[in-house]
Design an enzyme around this catalytic site. Structure first.
Site, PDB file in Angstrom:
ATOM      1  N   SER A  93       0.965  -1.231   0.030  1.00 43.67           N
ATOM      2  CA  SER A  93       0.101  -0.079  -0.090  1.00 43.67           C
ATOM      3  C   SER A  93       0.698   1.169  -0.073  1.00 43.67           C
ATOM      4  O   SER A  93       0.151   2.359  -0.281  1.00 43.67           O
ATOM      5  CB  SER A  93      -0.907  -0.020   1.106  1.00 43.67           C
ATOM      6  OG  SER A  93      -0.003   0.251   2.518  1.00 43.67           O
ATOM      7  N   LYS A 123       0.471   4.599   6.788  1.00 44.46           N
ATOM      8  CA  LYS A 123      -0.148   5.334   5.620  1.00 44.46           C
ATOM      9  C   LYS A 123       0.901   6.826   5.947  1.00 44.46           C
ATOM     10  O   LYS A 123       1.466   7.169   6.764  1.00 44.46           O
ATOM     11  CB  LYS A 123      -1.259   5.673   5.848  1.00 44.46           C
ATOM     12  CG  LYS A 123      -2.355   4.177   5.934  1.00 44.46           C
ATOM     13  CD  LYS A 123      -2.375   3.396   4.665  1.00 44.46           C
ATOM     14  CE  LYS A 123      -3.027   2.070   4.845  1.00 44.46           C
ATOM     15  NZ  LYS A 123      -2.877   1.172   3.428  1.00 44.46           N
TER      16      LYS A 123
END
Length: 279
Positions: free
Chosen positions: A69, A118
């Site tokens: 990701s 993230k």
């Protein structure tokens, strides 16, 4: 470093016990080397105690990356050091790569507290919107029809027409496209698609903060999905993966509370070829 970072209280107790037993076994010895080893055990106990009581909870901890990701910034299997002290002194900043305890709604198994990583994109008090990439080819518009970030109609169209692999990164600009990191001007792209240059219009995907496009040079591919304007309340942040179209992030599961943040990633140390300080 990584082994120490993973130790819990039980692990530390066992490690201290092992060091103590080793020292007791070595202490009767008169051999100089064995005496030095015995003295080293004292230092080892102090290191374990200081690391577990001070550094691990308040300073730094090692983590590894289990998913794609955050590609291209972080690859699967990368190991990194996270600074857990900075956010005790100041608030997170836009662009920080952050490890946090994910809410249960963010995981497939509805498990609370799984470590996620993230990039911090939206800050408290801001509005955020995602505008997916679009192509206009001879009057036909090719672009997002839903909010699923796994679908990128414009990039998929170019990959199909240019006979590229399905995972080839494609990033649009208004003047052309980066295809597998190689620049194709709009004129060249139009020629490859078999249309006149004036018949090809490129609209890059972008994140907009308070209505203004955000410059994100760390992305391989612009977003292929739309997300309506979202207001970020106090104490909350909008988190996104750098692999924008292959990331379960705030677009999926919502805003992140400040208290869930573990720390900011500072550097990668393995594999050695990718070891570096993170921007």
């Amino acid at each position: 470093m990584e082994a120490l970072a993973k130790l819990d209280l039980v692990g530390v107790v066992f490690a201290l016990a092992a060091v103590t037993l080793l020292q007791l076994a070595l202490r009767p010895s008169k051999a100089r080397v064995l005496r030095l080893l015995s003295e080293s055990c004292d230092s080892a106990r102090w290191v374990l105690a200081v690391f577990f009581l001070l550094i691990r909870p308040f300073g730094a901890q090692a983590f590894y990356i289990p998913s794609p990701s955050m590609v291209p910034t972080l690859g699967v299997g990368d190991k990194l050091v996270v600074d857990k002290l900075s956010y005790r002194l100041h608030d997170p900043q836009r662009g920080d790569v952050i490890v946090f305890a994910a809410p249960a709604r963010a995981t497939d198994d509805n498990k609370e507290g799984t470590d996620f990583i993230k990039r911090c994109i939206g800050l408290p008090g801001e509005t955020i919107e995602v505008r997916g990439a679009r192509l206009r080819v001879g009057g036909e518009t090719i672009g997002p029809e839903n909010t699923d970030p796994r679908v990128h109609p414009a990039a998929d169209y170019l990959r199909q027409r240019l006979e590229l692999a399905a995972d080839t990164p494609v990033r649009l600009t208004r003047d052309g496209a980066f295809v597998n990191h190689s620049w194709l001007p709009r004129k060249t792209l139009a020629h490859k698609l078999g249309v006149a240059e004036r018949a090809l219009v490129l609209e890059p995907g972008e994140v907009r903060i308070n209505g203004k496009p955000l410059d994100e040079p760390y992305l391989n591919e612009d977003p292929g999905y739309d997300m309506p304007v979202t207001q970020i309340p106090p104490g909350h942040y909008f988190m996104m993966g750098d692999n924008r179209n292959n990331s379960a992030d705030s677009h999926y599961w919502g805003l992140l509370e400040r208290e869930r943040m573990v720390g900011v990633a500072r550097l990668t140390y393995f594999p050695l070829g990718r070891a570096r300080k993170l921007p």
